[in-house]
Write an enzyme that holds these catalytic residues in place. Structure first.
Site, mmCIF file in Angstrom:
data_model
loop_
_atom_site.group_PDB
_atom_site.id
_atom_site.type_symbol
_atom_site.label_atom_id
_atom_site.label_comp_id
_atom_site.label_asym_id
_atom_site.label_seq_id
_atom_site.Cartn_x
_atom_site.Cartn_y
_atom_site.Cartn_z
ATOM 1 N N ASP A 23 0.846 -1.208 0.000
ATOM 2 C CA ASP A 23 0.000 0.000 0.000
ATOM 3 C C ASP A 23 0.879 1.255 0.000
ATOM 4 O O ASP A 23 0.363 2.378 -0.045
ATOM 5 C CB ASP A 23 -1.017 -0.012 1.146
ATOM 6 C CG ASP A 23 -0.379 -0.011 2.522
ATOM 7 O OD1 ASP A 23 0.859 -0.139 2.621
ATOM 8 O OD2 ASP A 23 -1.122 0.103 3.513
ATOM 9 N N SER A 24 2.206 1.067 -0.010
ATOM 10 C CA SER A 24 3.120 2.181 -0.274
ATOM 11 C C SER A 24 2.807 2.822 -1.620
ATOM 12 O O SER A 24 3.235 3.945 -1.890
ATOM 13 C CB SER A 24 4.582 1.704 -0.248
ATOM 14 O OG SER A 24 4.762 0.577 -1.077
ATOM 15 N N ASP A 45 -1.071 -6.199 -0.086
ATOM 16 C CA ASP A 45 -1.307 -5.496 1.182
ATOM 17 C C ASP A 45 -2.791 -5.227 1.392
ATOM 18 O O ASP A 45 -3.465 -4.690 0.497
ATOM 19 C CB ASP A 45 -0.595 -4.132 1.135
ATOM 20 C CG ASP A 45 0.555 -4.034 2.107
ATOM 21 O OD1 ASP A 45 0.660 -4.876 3.015
ATOM 22 O OD2 ASP A 45 1.353 -3.099 1.953
ATOM 23 N N LYS A 55 -1.099 -9.369 3.309
ATOM 24 C CA LYS A 55 -0.305 -8.833 4.421
ATOM 25 C C LYS A 55 -1.143 -7.845 5.213
ATOM 26 O O LYS A 55 -1.881 -7.042 4.626
ATOM 27 C CB LYS A 55 0.962 -8.148 3.898
ATOM 28 C CG LYS A 55 1.820 -7.534 5.010
ATOM 29 C CD LYS A 55 3.218 -7.170 4.530
ATOM 30 C CE LYS A 55 3.318 -5.834 3.863
ATOM 31 N NZ LYS A 55 2.874 -4.673 4.673
ATOM 32 N N GLU A 87 -1.140 -5.317 9.017
ATOM 33 C CA GLU A 87 -0.270 -4.657 9.998
ATOM 34 C C GLU A 87 -0.871 -4.750 11.397
ATOM 35 O O GLU A 87 -1.995 -4.298 11.625
ATOM 36 C CB GLU A 87 -0.104 -3.175 9.631
ATOM 37 C CG GLU A 87 0.549 -2.957 8.279
ATOM 38 C CD GLU A 87 0.745 -1.479 7.949
ATOM 39 O OE1 GLU A 87 0.501 -0.611 8.809
ATOM 40 O OE2 GLU A 87 1.162 -1.199 6.807
ATOM 41 N N GLU A 147 9.629 -3.770 10.271
ATOM 42 C CA GLU A 147 10.072 -2.518 9.631
ATOM 43 C C GLU A 147 10.637 -1.556 10.665
ATOM 44 O O GLU A 147 10.014 -1.293 11.708
ATOM 45 C CB GLU A 147 8.863 -1.885 8.912
ATOM 46 C CG GLU A 147 9.188 -0.564 8.232
ATOM 47 C CD GLU A 147 8.137 -0.124 7.223
ATOM 48 O OE1 GLU A 147 7.205 -0.905 6.902
ATOM 49 O OE2 GLU A 147 8.254 1.014 6.737
HETATM 50 O O1 KIV Z 1 3.631 -1.018 1.587
HETATM 51 C C1 KIV Z 1 4.793 -1.445 1.488
HETATM 52 O O2 KIV Z 1 5.452 -1.311 0.455
HETATM 53 C C2 KIV Z 1 5.347 -2.137 2.635
HETATM 54 C C3 KIV Z 1 6.825 -2.410 2.646
HETATM 55 C C4 KIV Z 1 7.588 -1.159 2.744
HETATM 56 C C5 KIV Z 1 7.199 -3.400 3.674
HETATM 57 O O3 KIV Z 1 4.644 -2.467 3.540
#
Ligand code: KIV
Length: 263
Positions: free
Chosen positions: A45-46, A84, A112, A114, A181
């Site tokens: 989600d970056s 994510d 994934k 968090e 992280e």
């Molecule tokens: O969203 C993302 O790209 C991430 C990584 C930086 C681990 O969670």
């Protein structure tokens, strides 16, 4: 080459070897990552910051993620695609199941999320229903407002102990992988030893079982380069060469070096 899965990554850890992960959000970059033999690809989600220009990841939606996972999935053959779950798309177990199903239908091989202990029921429910899970602890960017900024986590004893306890709970709930992280390198080492499942670090030192970087950062494209990033385009004559140099440096343990670590 066989397609990667939670099982092949576990085997790499058990053999005492390291593996790599990079982000990608589109078919072109995903194809390069796959062709380079990178074992895992994170549609993170970056993308909210890297592609959409937001100041954090909070505005990203499940529909955004599904769109980019579909783009990536069309290009990959062997790499394991991790999708994510974005902000507030897994606040309840019911939401986690619904959002994850959308990402898995889009082409994700794993989702994934968090957080720690509070996610244990959701992680259990997802894995029971055939949706492999990667946890994410330490600096979890969706909690940036609770942290008061993008800050290194786990620096004092009680938060380090809590991170290890959360990691063990996630593993026991059925998680197949864990991302950690921005934590001190000693804690990255400790959590990797404490778990049987592979631990992927970003800003967590060289002793985790694998490393992940945002592709745009390691290609030197970010406007701000965090301490834990190395620009692999320096000395490379192509993007393919930079990705190959990253893979080599992760596998031989030369990246991350001391200058990329928090202590
Ligand atoms: O969203 C993302 O790209 C991430 C990584 C930086 C681990 O969670």
């Amino acid at each position: 080459m066989a397609a990667h899965s939670a099982q092949t990554l576990l085997q790499i850890k058990q053999e005492g070897k390291k593996f790599c992960c990079l982000t990608a959000y589109d078919s072109t970059f995903a194809g390069l990552v796959d062709e380079a033999g990178i074992e895992t690809l994170l549609v993170g989600d970056s993308l909210g910051m890297v592609l959409q220009g937001h100041k954090d990841t909070l505005p990203v939606t499940v529909d955004d993620m599904a769109y980019h996972i579909r783009c990536v999935a069309r290009a990959v053959k062997n790499t394991l695609v991790i999708g994510d779950l974005p902000f507030q798309s897994y606040a309840t177990t019911e939401q986690a199941l619904k959002s994850s199903a959308q990402l898995m239908r889009a082409g994700s091989g794993m989702v994934k999320l968090e957080g720690g202990e509070w996610l244990s029921e959701s992680v259990h429910s997802l894995t029971e229903r055939g949706m492999p899970v990667c946890g994410h602890l330490g600096l979890t960017p969706q909690s940036v407002n609770a942290f008061g900024g993008f800050k290194v986590q786990g620096r004092d004893q009680s938060s380090a102990d809590k991170l290890i306890a959360d990691a063990i709970i996630l593993e026991q709930a059925g998680a197949s992988l864990l991302v950690v992280e921005c934590i001190p390198r000693e804690l990255g080492d400790k959590v990797s030893r404490a778990l049987s499942i592979p631990v992927i670090g970003i800003g967590a030192g060289p002793d985790t079982d694998a490393q992940v970087l945002v592709l745009h950062d390691m290609l030197g494209l970010g406007s701000h380069s965090p301490r834990f990033v190395r620009d692999f385009m320096q000395g490379a004559d192509s993007i393919q060469a930079a990705i190959a140099a990253y893979a080599e440096a992760v596998r031989n343990g030369s990246f991350p070096a001391q200058e990329h670590c928090f202590s």
